[in-house]
Design a protein around this motif. Structure first.
Motif, short mmCIF file in Angstrom:
data_model
loop_
_atom_site.label_atom_id
_atom_site.label_comp_id
_atom_site.label_asym_id
_atom_site.label_seq_id
_atom_site.Cartn_x
_atom_site.Cartn_y
_atom_site.Cartn_z
N THR A 53 0.84 -1.21 0.00
CA THR A 53 0.00 0.00 0.00
C THR A 53 0.87 1.26 0.00
O THR A 53 0.91 2.01 0.98
CB THR A 53 -0.92 0.02 1.24
N TRP A 55 0.43 4.03 -1.29
CA TRP A 55 -0.37 5.25 -1.19
C TRP A 55 -0.72 5.59 0.27
O TRP A 55 -1.13 6.71 0.56
CB TRP A 55 -1.65 5.12 -2.00
N GLU A 100 -5.00 -5.73 -1.70
CA GLU A 100 -5.67 -4.44 -1.74
C GLU A 100 -6.04 -4.07 -3.18
O GLU A 100 -5.27 -4.31 -4.11
CB GLU A 100 -4.78 -3.36 -1.12
N GLU A 101 -7.20 -3.45 -3.36
CA GLU A 101 -7.75 -3.20 -4.69
C GLU A 101 -6.81 -2.38 -5.58
O GLU A 101 -6.72 -2.60 -6.78
CB GLU A 101 -9.10 -2.48 -4.58
N LYS A 102 -6.09 -1.44 -4.99
CA LYS A 102 -5.23 -0.55 -5.79
C LYS A 102 -3.87 -1.17 -6.08
O LYS A 102 -3.08 -0.57 -6.83
CB LYS A 102 -5.06 0.78 -5.06
N CYS A 103 -3.58 -2.35 -5.52
CA CYS A 103 -2.30 -3.00 -5.82
C CYS A 103 -2.35 -3.53 -7.26
O CYS A 103 -3.27 -4.29 -7.61
CB CYS A 103 -2.03 -4.14 -4.85
N GLY A 121 -4.44 -6.86 -6.50
CA GLY A 121 -5.73 -6.25 -6.30
C GLY A 121 -6.86 -7.09 -6.87
O GLY A 121 -6.80 -7.54 -8.01
#
Length: 361
Positions: free
Chosen positions: A132, A134, A193-196, A200
Motif C-alpha cells: 500500500t 499510497w 488491496e484493490e489498488k495494488c 488487487g
C-alpha cells in the motif's frame, strides 16, 4: 467397626481424588519461550537467563524474534544499528545446544513491515515492495485511522521480494543452525488491496495461503519446518475473536489451503479460547501461546494436557504443547523478571508471572 472405618476411608479417599488437581500423564513435545533477540550489550545476561531459568524449567524450544537485529552479510543495508554478529549468535547457539534447547529464529514476513509511525527496514530500503504505497506513515500514529493502517505489508506477488527475503532467511537459519524458521505472518490487515497492480481483486485467502506455501517450499529444500502465528487462519466475526486474534478480511479460509506440515502458534491473551482443537481437526500441529495472564495460561496448559490425554491416536501428535510469548525487548523483560527497574501498574498480569505459572522451576 474396623470394616466400617475402612469403608469410610475408601469413600473419603475417592471423594478427595475427585477434587485433586489433575496430573499430566505425558510430557509436552514443545515447552517453548518466545522473545526478541537480545541486543549486544544484553547478550551475557540473556545467556545466563538461558542457563539459570530456561534450562531448569526444561524449556526445549527458544524462538528469538531477530528481524534485522543481525549483521546480515547478504544484505548489510538491512541491518539494525548495533546488531548481533555471527560470533555473538554462535554464543546463543552453543548455550542452547548445551541445554538441549531447539533454537528458532524469526523474521516477520508478509505483515508487520511497520510499527506505529515507523517503517521497517525492508520497506524503508525497498519501498517498491510495499502493498500500500499510497498509505503514508503518520507523524503521530492513532488507531483507528482513515487508512485502516495497523502495520504495513509487503506485496506477496512482487517479483523481487522473495529473492531478498529468502537470502535473509537462509543466512539467519544457517547462523542459528536451525531446523525451523518462524515467519510471523500475524495481524496481516493489508493483503490483496484493490489498488495494488499485482494482487488487487484476488482472493485474500488464496494470497495468504500462497505466501505460506512459497515460504514453506523454500524452507523444505533444506529440511526446515515453517512456524507461523495462527490468527489469520481463524474467523473473527462469527466467533467473536475479533480483528487481532482472528481475521476479519477473509484470510481465515486459508486454513484449508495451507500445507499440513507447518506449526501453528495459536495465541490468545485475554481469554483461554479452545481453538487448538480447531487447528488439530484441520490436520495442523498447534502450540498454545499465552502472554501475561497467569490464570488464563494455567487453564490453557490444563487444556493442552486434556487435549492430548483424550485425543485419538491420530489427533494427539498435533497437540504439540505451550510457548510463553514476551512482547517487550529482552532487556525490559529481564528487568521485570528479576524485579529491577520501574514497577508495572499491574503487578499480577505480567509476562514474567505468566511464565513462572506455567513453567515451574
Amino acid at each position: 467397626m474396623k470394616k466400617l472405618f475402612a469403608l469410610l476411608w475408601v469413600v473419603c479417599s475417592s471423594i478427595s481424588c475427585c477434587f485433586a488437581k489433575p496430573q499430566p500423564t505425558d510430557t509436552l513435545p514443545v515447552r517453548g519461550f518466545c522473545i526478541a533477540a537480545p541486543r549486544v550489550d544484553g547478550l551475557p545476561v540473556f545467556l545466563k537467563f538461558i542457563e539459570t531459568e530456561l534450562a531448569p524449567r526444561h524449556i526445549n524450544t527458544l524462538v528469538l524474534r531477530v528481524d534485522f537485529n543481525y549483521q546480515f552479510k547478504s544484505h548489510p543495508e538491512l541491518r539494525d544499528p548495533g546488531s548481533l554478529s555471527e560470533q555473538e549468535v554462535k554464543q546463543l547457539v552453543q548455550t542452547c545446544k548445551k541445554y538441549h534447547i531447539r533454537l528458532i529464529p524469526q523474521i516477520n514476513l508478509l505483515g508487520h513491515q511497520s510499527w506505529a509511525g515507523i517503517t521497517g527496514n525492508l520497506l524503508k530500503v525497498y519501498p517498491d515492495f510495499d502493498e500500500t504505497p499510497w498509505v503514508k506513515m503518520p507523524v503521530k500514529y492513532e488507531w483507528p485511522n482513515p487508512d485502516g493502517l495497523y502495520c504495513k505489508s509487503y506485496c506477496p506477488l512482487h517479483p523481487g521480494v522473495h529473492k531478498i527475503v529468502f537470502e535473509l532467511v537462509d543466512e539467519i537459519c544457517d547462523a542459528f543452525e536451525s531446523t525451523a524458521f518462524h515467519a510471523g505472518m500475524d495481524e496481516v490487515f493489508y493483503i490483496g488491496e484493490e489498488k495494488c497492480p499485482r494482487c488487487g481483486g484476488k482472493d485474500k485467502a488464496e494470497l495468504y495461503a500462497g505466501e505460506v506455501w512459497t515460504i514453506r517450499n523454500h524452507l523444505e529444500q533444506k529440511g526446515r519446518q515453517l512456524w507461523i502465528w495462527g490468527d489469520r487462519l481463524l474467523e473473527g466475526k462469527t466467533t467473536g475473536l475479533g480483528a487481532w486474534e482472528a481475521s476479519m478480511n477473509n484470510t481465515h479460509r486459508a486454513v484449508d489451503l495451507v500445507p499440513k506440515d507447518i506449526m501453528i502458534c495459536d495465541w490468545h491473551y485475554e481469554r483461554p479460547d479452545k481453538t487448538p482443537v480447531y487447528f488439530a481437526m484441520k490436520g495442523l500441529s498447534v502450540i498454545t501461546c499465552p502472554w501475561r495472564m497467569p490464570e488464563n495460561a494455567k487453564l490453557q496448559l490444563k487444556d493442552m494436557y486434556d487435549y492430548r490425554n483424550s485425543a485419538t491416536k491420530e489427533m494427539k501428535p498435533r497437540f504439540q504443547g505451550m510457548m510463553q510469548t514476551v512482547w517487550s525487548d529482552a532487556g525490559s523483560f529481564l528487568d521485570e523478571f528479576y524485579g529491577r527497574g520501574k514497577p508495572q501498574k499491574d503487578t499480577l498480569n505480567t509476562s514474567a508471572n505468566c511464565f513462572r505459572a506455567i513453567f515451574a522451576k
